[in-house]
Write an enzyme that holds these catalytic residues in place. Sequence first.
Site, short mmCIF file in Angstrom:
data_model
loop_
_atom_site.label_atom_id
_atom_site.label_comp_id
_atom_site.label_asym_id
_atom_site.label_seq_id
_atom_site.Cartn_x
_atom_site.Cartn_y
_atom_site.Cartn_z
CG PHE A 66 -1.81 -1.28 1.27
CD1 PHE A 66 -2.88 -1.28 0.45
CD2 PHE A 66 -1.51 -2.40 1.99
CE1 PHE A 66 -3.86 -2.42 0.58
CE2 PHE A 66 -2.41 -3.47 2.22
CZ PHE A 66 -3.47 -3.45 1.43
CB CYS A 123 -1.30 3.36 -8.13
SG CYS A 123 0.25 2.60 -7.79
C1 UDX Z 1 -1.53 5.00 -4.21
C2 UDX Z 1 -2.19 4.94 -2.88
O1 UDX Z 1 -2.25 6.29 -1.91
C3 UDX Z 1 -1.15 3.65 -2.18
O2 UDX Z 1 -1.55 3.47 -0.98
C4 UDX Z 1 -0.92 2.45 -3.19
O3 UDX Z 1 -0.14 1.76 -2.79
C5 UDX Z 1 -0.38 3.31 -4.74
O4 UDX Z 1 -1.29 4.45 -5.04
P1 UDX Z 1 0.29 7.23 -5.00
O5 UDX Z 1 0.00 6.65 -6.60
O6 UDX Z 1 1.83 7.25 -4.43
O7 UDX Z 1 -0.51 5.97 -4.09
O8 UDX Z 1 -0.25 8.52 -4.76
P2 UDX Z 1 -1.42 9.20 -3.79
O9 UDX Z 1 -0.90 9.92 -2.71
O10 UDX Z 1 -2.42 8.12 -3.17
O11 UDX Z 1 -1.92 10.35 -4.85
C6 UDX Z 1 -2.79 10.17 -6.01
C7 UDX Z 1 -3.07 11.06 -6.68
O12 UDX Z 1 -4.19 11.67 -6.13
C8 UDX Z 1 -1.99 12.44 -6.81
O13 UDX Z 1 -2.08 12.67 -8.16
C9 UDX Z 1 -2.66 13.19 -5.72
O14 UDX Z 1 -2.08 14.63 -6.24
C10 UDX Z 1 -4.09 13.17 -5.98
N1 UDX Z 1 -4.82 13.58 -4.49
C11 UDX Z 1 -4.54 13.10 -3.44
C12 UDX Z 1 -5.65 14.65 -4.85
O15 UDX Z 1 -5.96 15.23 -5.88
N2 UDX Z 1 -6.45 14.95 -3.77
C13 UDX Z 1 -6.33 14.41 -2.37
O16 UDX Z 1 -6.77 14.69 -1.56
C14 UDX Z 1 -5.32 13.15 -2.56
#
Ligand code: UDX
Length: 440
Positions: free
Chosen positions: A155, A266
């Site tokens: 995760f 992801c």
């Molecule tokens: C995600 C999951 O969080 C993680 O648990 C999994 O193992 C892999 O996928 P990650 O891809 O590293 O991790 O990014 P994450 O921090 O989840 O953010 C994903 C996207 O959502 C980013 O583009 C971020 O900018 C966006 N985001 C996140 C928002 O637009 N708003 C939010 O409130 C949170």
Amino acid sequence: MTHRITVVGTGYLGTTHAAAMAELGHQVLGMDVDAERVSALAEGRVPMYEPGLEDLLRRALASGRLRFTTDPAEVAAFGDVHFLCVGTPQRAGSYAADLRQVDEAVDELAPHLARPALVVGKSTVPVGTAQRLARRLRDRSPAGASVELAWNPEFLREGYAVHDSLHPDRIVFGVSSAVAEATLRAVYAPLIDAGAPVVVGDLPTSELVKVAANSFLATKISFINAMAELCEATGADVTVLSAALGMDPRIGNQFLKPGLGFGGGCLPKDIRAFMARAGELGVDQALTFLREVDAINQRRRARTVDLAREELGGSVAGRTVAVLGAAFKPDSDDIRDSPALEVAVAIHEEGAAVRVYDPKAMGNARRRYPLLDYRDSVTSAVEGADLVLHLTEWAEFRALDPDAIGALVGARRIVDGRNALDAERWRAAGWTYRALGRPS
Ligand code: UDX
């Protein structure tokens, strides 16, 4: 008790997992088909930006507990527990996951597995993959039925990969036997002793945990971004709305940040692969809502381009636009499905001169989109610009002084795609500040 562990695939996940396993005291052999990557890692160089990972890697190498190889026979001879950490990207021309790397990893390893072993999948896969791979392993390994498969989804978030590996919220084991569970508990013993909760289930449940978690997170982000559309239509402020919603502990304030939406390696591909798999299973209706989640997310990118156009009087053609941010999120150099770059490219295609600056993702961005004008600092990007777009909320951008930046630009116009800047402060410095889901 220490184990002899191998990690197949050394991307974000595999590199972090291999170094973390060595940190826990195990003997670890990492493998990748990419010889260049293997030699970089063996020298303590991490080929991507991930805070803390290079230190963890170097510590593991110095301890003598971590090595790397390209040879599957060496992997099979070395390890008793083999983690599969290869990529499962979106298949070209389809929503489904491309499982070739997983299949190849199994096919390369299996013929060398001559003694009992536990193979543990960590990659995000469509539900049902593990059962198929378990059969494949049994059929192709000399050790046959004494090679068992388990699933142990990861995760970790990019930018926090080291922290998430060493301090997981939960550890999920998908197992078919008590022996497999006991082996995994022993491998993770230091984390479990430190309080990490363990959830044990069967193979399909453990595969589902990961895609369900990412689908929920994507849904939460798209929910607040759908509210942003309502706010734009009514003059309401989505940042205030989000703050108020998040104070309800049943809702919670995390992943409720409105803006340009989610990207990365992801969330976007996981929700699509999940929909594709549900279709194969004949339960596509269960996940049709994810189509909306995806569509809302894509509309935020288009809306940001609209805002840029509006700010420049109806067209961006011939104007100079500074884009701050290229990575899909801060503290990462990952540009896979980056909302920031998609907006930058769209504006470029409409005829603007687009200058891009990102603290870490410039190399990756330039290789992927060589036609944009990359600048090596905020100052150089914004000089004389008609419009500034803030698209990835790096700390460096949040700390910008609107007066100092204002002295460099051609016109004080900014679109904050991440709702991360202090609107009042920028307006007080004479900027036209626009943001998604907020009154202008
Ligand atoms: C995600 C999951 O969080 C993680 O648990 C999994 O193992 C892999 O996928 P990650 O891809 O590293 O991790 O990014 P994450 O921090 O989840 O953010 C994903 C996207 O959502 C980013 O583009 C971020 O900018 C966006 N985001 C996140 C928002 O637009 N708003 C939010 O409130 C949170």
